[in-house]
Scaffold this active site. Structure first.
Site, PDB file in Angstrom:
ATOM      1  N   PRO A 236       8.977  73.859 -19.590  1.00  0.00           N
ATOM      2  CA  PRO A 236      10.017  73.316 -18.713  1.00  0.00           C
ATOM      3  C   PRO A 236      11.387  73.096 -19.363  1.00  0.00           C
ATOM      4  O   PRO A 236      12.331  72.712 -18.662  1.00  0.00           O
ATOM      5  CB  PRO A 236       9.426  71.984 -18.232  1.00  0.00           C
ATOM      6  CG  PRO A 236       8.351  71.648 -19.185  1.00  0.00           C
ATOM      7  CD  PRO A 236       7.853  72.919 -19.769  1.00  0.00           C
TER       8      PRO A 236
ATOM      9  N   TYR B 118      21.081  79.196 -17.656  1.00  0.00           N
ATOM     10  CA  TYR B 118      20.654  77.905 -17.103  1.00  0.00           C
ATOM     11  C   TYR B 118      21.005  77.801 -15.619  1.00  0.00           C
ATOM     12  O   TYR B 118      20.197  77.327 -14.808  1.00  0.00           O
ATOM     13  CB  TYR B 118      21.303  76.753 -17.890  1.00  0.00           C
ATOM     14  CG  TYR B 118      20.662  75.400 -17.643  1.00  0.00           C
ATOM     15  CD1 TYR B 118      19.782  74.837 -18.577  1.00  0.00           C
ATOM     16  CD2 TYR B 118      20.930  74.672 -16.489  1.00  0.00           C
ATOM     17  CE1 TYR B 118      19.189  73.605 -18.357  1.00  0.00           C
ATOM     18  CE2 TYR B 118      20.338  73.437 -16.249  1.00  0.00           C
ATOM     19  CZ  TYR B 118      19.470  72.910 -17.192  1.00  0.00           C
ATOM     20  OH  TYR B 118      18.886  71.688 -16.965  1.00  0.00           O
TER      21      TYR B 118
HETATM   22  P1  RFL Z   1       2.559  75.086  -7.464  1.00  0.00           P
HETATM   23  O1  RFL Z   1       3.643  74.077  -7.247  1.00  0.00           O
HETATM   24  O2  RFL Z   1       1.616  74.859  -8.579  1.00  0.00           O
HETATM   25  O3  RFL Z   1       1.763  75.198  -6.092  1.00  0.00           O
HETATM   26  C1  RFL Z   1       0.533  75.877  -5.997  1.00  0.00           C
HETATM   27  C2  RFL Z   1      -0.238  75.301  -4.819  1.00  0.00           C
HETATM   28  O4  RFL Z   1      -1.440  76.024  -4.632  1.00  0.00           O
HETATM   29  C3  RFL Z   1      -2.494  75.105  -4.391  1.00  0.00           C
HETATM   30  N1  RFL Z   1      -3.755  75.777  -4.775  1.00  0.00           N
HETATM   31  C4  RFL Z   1      -4.641  76.281  -3.879  1.00  0.00           C
HETATM   32  N2  RFL Z   1      -4.651  76.283  -2.526  1.00  0.00           N
HETATM   33  C5  RFL Z   1      -5.695  76.858  -1.895  1.00  0.00           C
HETATM   34  N3  RFL Z   1      -6.762  77.425  -2.565  1.00  0.00           N
HETATM   35  C6  RFL Z   1      -6.781  77.426  -3.919  1.00  0.00           C
HETATM   36  N4  RFL Z   1      -7.814  77.978  -4.572  1.00  0.00           N
HETATM   37  C7  RFL Z   1      -5.678  76.843  -4.636  1.00  0.00           C
HETATM   38  N5  RFL Z   1      -5.395  76.669  -5.954  1.00  0.00           N
HETATM   39  C8  RFL Z   1      -4.228  76.033  -6.012  1.00  0.00           C
HETATM   40  C9  RFL Z   1      -2.123  73.912  -5.253  1.00  0.00           C
HETATM   41  O5  RFL Z   1      -2.766  72.707  -4.826  1.00  0.00           O
HETATM   42  C10 RFL Z   1      -0.617  73.853  -5.063  1.00  0.00           C
HETATM   43  O6  RFL Z   1      -0.255  73.049  -3.961  1.00  0.00           O
HETATM   44  O7  RFL Z   1       3.160  76.552  -7.658  1.00  0.00           O
HETATM   45  P2  RFL Z   1       4.523  77.249  -7.104  1.00  0.00           P
HETATM   46  O8  RFL Z   1       4.654  77.043  -5.630  1.00  0.00           O
HETATM   47  O9  RFL Z   1       4.524  78.593  -7.694  1.00  0.00           O
HETATM   48  O10 RFL Z   1       5.713  76.367  -7.745  1.00  0.00           O
HETATM   49  C11 RFL Z   1       5.962  76.377  -9.134  1.00  0.00           C
HETATM   50  C12 RFL Z   1       6.534  75.037  -9.606  1.00  0.00           C
HETATM   51  O11 RFL Z   1       5.705  73.993  -9.133  1.00  0.00           O
HETATM   52  C13 RFL Z   1       6.692  74.952 -11.136  1.00  0.00           C
HETATM   53  O12 RFL Z   1       7.112  76.180 -11.657  1.00  0.00           O
HETATM   54  C14 RFL Z   1       7.730  73.880 -11.563  1.00  0.00           C
HETATM   55  O13 RFL Z   1       7.291  72.592 -11.226  1.00  0.00           O
HETATM   56  C15 RFL Z   1       7.999  73.953 -13.076  1.00  0.00           C
HETATM   57  N6  RFL Z   1       8.905  72.899 -13.553  1.00  0.00           N
HETATM   58  C16 RFL Z   1      10.276  72.992 -13.417  1.00  0.00           C
HETATM   59  N7  RFL Z   1      10.820  74.063 -12.782  1.00  0.00           N
HETATM   60  C17 RFL Z   1      12.174  74.138 -12.589  1.00  0.00           C
HETATM   61  O14 RFL Z   1      12.654  75.133 -12.024  1.00  0.00           O
HETATM   62  N8  RFL Z   1      13.035  73.129 -12.969  1.00  0.00           N
HETATM   63  C18 RFL Z   1      12.565  72.010 -13.603  1.00  0.00           C
HETATM   64  O15 RFL Z   1      13.350  71.109 -13.888  1.00  0.00           O
HETATM   65  C19 RFL Z   1      11.144  71.929 -13.884  1.00  0.00           C
HETATM   66  N9  RFL Z   1      10.628  70.858 -14.508  1.00  0.00           N
HETATM   67  C20 RFL Z   1       8.375  71.757 -14.198  1.00  0.00           C
HETATM   68  C21 RFL Z   1       9.270  70.758 -14.672  1.00  0.00           C
HETATM   69  C22 RFL Z   1       6.999  71.591 -14.354  1.00  0.00           C
HETATM   70  C23 RFL Z   1       6.527  70.462 -14.988  1.00  0.00           C
HETATM   71  N10 RFL Z   1       5.124  70.354 -15.084  1.00  0.00           N
HETATM   72  C24 RFL Z   1       4.407  69.175 -14.764  1.00  0.00           C
HETATM   73  C25 RFL Z   1       4.316  71.531 -15.295  1.00  0.00           C
HETATM   74  C26 RFL Z   1       8.797  69.628 -15.310  1.00  0.00           C
HETATM   75  C27 RFL Z   1       7.432  69.486 -15.502  1.00  0.00           C
HETATM   76  C28 RFL Z   1       6.972  68.269 -16.258  1.00  0.00           C
HETATM   77  C1  PHB Z   2      13.366  67.156 -14.566  1.00  0.00           C
HETATM   78  O1  PHB Z   2      12.173  66.905 -14.329  1.00  0.00           O
HETATM   79  O2  PHB Z   2      14.296  66.501 -14.056  1.00  0.00           O
HETATM   80  C2  PHB Z   2      13.680  68.245 -15.520  1.00  0.00           C
HETATM   81  C3  PHB Z   2      12.653  68.851 -16.226  1.00  0.00           C
HETATM   82  C4  PHB Z   2      12.959  69.857 -17.139  1.00  0.00           C
HETATM   83  C5  PHB Z   2      14.287  70.226 -17.340  1.00  0.00           C
HETATM   84  C6  PHB Z   2      15.298  69.631 -16.615  1.00  0.00           C
HETATM   85  C7  PHB Z   2      14.996  68.630 -15.702  1.00  0.00           C
HETATM   86  O3  PHB Z   2      14.593  71.182 -18.255  1.00  0.00           O
END
Ligand code: RFL
Ligand code: PHB
Length: 392
Positions: A294, A386
């Site tokens: 991330p 970015y």
């Molecule tokens: P998701 O959000 O994981 O959604 C997938 C969905 O599929 C469901 N699912 C199923 N449903 C039916 N049958 C099954 N067998 C299934 N298996 C799974 C799940 O329950 C879920 O609802 O994927 P999607 O839509 O591709 O979205 C991707 C994003 O969620 C992810 O890339 C971001 O959160 C990553 N990320 C960040 N991305 C950014 O662009 N900017 C950020 O600032 C940023 N910060 C982050 C992040 C991810 C983080 N974590 C926790 C990994 C910060 C963190 C801490």
């Molecule tokens: C956020 O969760 O706000 C977040 C996470 C990763 C980044 C920037 C923002 O690089």
């Protein structure tokens, strides 16, 4: 049940795609294995590229985002006792927006439940079958029963732990992967952010990130060893460590505001790309096909980019009968995925302190940061990546 496009997963990718298809008059069904409350509370991303904001506005999901999203014109890099601002607007003419993924999901779920298409919660896809033939289907479990969704096309938006990717036969699938020797301990705190912009810090003992959710809620992250138990990090310890890593900015008056911690989560860092992103009538989008650490804030933005391409491709198919854009999808998506993978890798290695880092490696990473701080060209490359590369 039968539909044109079966979508597995109601994360940002699946929900946005469903909305795009609905507006284009293409019928689809979304299967989501969790319940509504769970997906609306899952704490994740916060930083949106301008193209992501545009895509949400274009499907009518922009009103709360426009009212509550925080537009940011740059970020701050802190390292070696100094602070440097990277001015996105001056370098690229573009800005980014802080608006939590939880809120995007709430906005899209509300629209879909009000206007369609069907969205089933508690519906777990167990297998994708027939992707390489003319009648693909998703087998799923819902309310204790097994059922089948017959489709013309299936889009796997089921995240990293989903089932869709495994329907691409192993012999045809290549995965590229890298794990990192550290994780993020993320907290939400009920306190006004200590800075107007995000602060990415390389402290002597590791990385720290100051982000936010609103004018009264801070989001902070701390590099910790893999396998860390958040219970070993009482609030005081987290604040003290954040203080140490953010210290030594150029502004002696800067202080880190502390407040009640309302959530603590651990996130391992991983780079992962699965190729190809299509097998017959199955397409993969978002985290189902690729994961980035991330640090570059790219995961959600890549997921949105994938489904923008898919939305246009299905619309073209619907209007003209041509699959040309669907055929072009895997290549077009992967080009951007690899750019974001490289950028996220660079941001991660430059800003974290791996265990046992040598003096040489430390000097190299500090030198990369110093180059960005002192060269407009180097800063412009960071700013371009970015804020998001152009759509094509
Ligand atoms: P998701 O959000 O994981 O959604 C997938 C969905 O599929 C469901 N699912 C199923 N449903 C039916 N049958 C099954 N067998 C299934 N298996 C799974 C799940 O329950 C879920 O609802 O994927 P999607 O839509 O591709 O979205 C991707 C994003 O969620 C992810 O890339 C971001 O959160 C990553 N990320 C960040 N991305 C950014 O662009 N900017 C950020 O600032 C940023 N910060 C982050 C992040 C991810 C983080 N974590 C926790 C990994 C910060 C963190 C801490
Ligand atoms: C956020 O969760 O706000 C977040 C996470 C990763 C980044 C920037 C923002 O690089």
């Amino acid at each position: 049940m039968r539909t044109t496009v079966g979508i597995i997963g109601a994360g940002p990718a699946g929900l946005l795609l469903a909305r795009q298809l609905h507006l284009a008059g293409i019928d689809c069904v979304v299967l989501e294995n969790r319940d509504r409350a769970y997906i609306e509370a899952r704490q994740r991303a916060g930083m949106l590229e301008a193209g992501t904001v545009e895509a949400l506005r274009a499907v009518g999901a922009g009103s709360r985002l426009d009212a509550e999203g925080l537009e940011h014109h740059g970020i701050e890099l802190r390292f070696d006792g100094t602070s440097h601002r990277v001015d996105f607007r001056a370098l690229t003419g573009r800005t980014v927006t802080v608006y939590a993924q939880t809120e995007i999901v709430k906005d899209l779920v509300a629209l879909q439940l009000a206007e369609g298409p069907p969205l089933f919660f508690g519906a777990e896809a167990v297998a994708v079958e027939g992707a390489d033939g003319g009648s693909p289907r998703v087998r799923y479990r819902h309310e204790g029963r097994e059922a089948t969704l017959e489709c013309d096309w299936i889009v796997g938006c089921d995240g990293f732990h989903g089932v869709a990717r495994s329907a691409v036969p192993a012999a045809l699938r290549t995965t590229y992967e890298r794990d990192y020797p550290f994780s993020w301990l993320g907290i939400l705190a009920d306190v006004a952010p200590s800075s107007d912009e995000l602060v990415y810090a390389r402290g002597a003992t590791g990385f720290a990130l100051l982000s936010m959710r609103s004018p009264t809620v801070s989001r902070l992250y701390l590099q910790v060893p893999n396998g860390t138990d958040p219970a070993d990090w009482p609030d005081e310890r987290i604040w003290d460590e954040l203080d140490a890593r953010f210290a030594a900015g150029s502004d002696p008056d800067w202080t880190l505001r502390r407040g009640p911690v309302t959530s603590k989560t651990l996130t391992p860092m991983r780079s992962f790309v699965c190729e190809p992103m299509r097998h017959g009538r199955l397409l993969l989008a978002g985290d189902a096909a690729h994961i980035v650490p991330p640090t570059g804030a790219k995961g959600l933005n890549l997921a949105v980019f994938d489904v923008r391409l898919l939305g246009r491709a299905f619309e073209a198919l619907h209007r003209t009968g041509s699959t040309a854009l669907l055929d072009a999808y895997p290549r077009a998506a992967l080009r951007r995925v690899w750019q974001a993978t490289r950028f996220s890798y660079d941001m991660t290695t430059m800003l974290h302190v791996p265990p046992g880092e040598s003096d040489f490696d430390r000097r190299i990473e500090l030198t990369r940061l110093e180059r960005i701080a002192t060269s407009r060209d180097a800063a412009a490359e960071l700013a371009a990546q970015y804020t998001g590369l152009p759509l094509e």
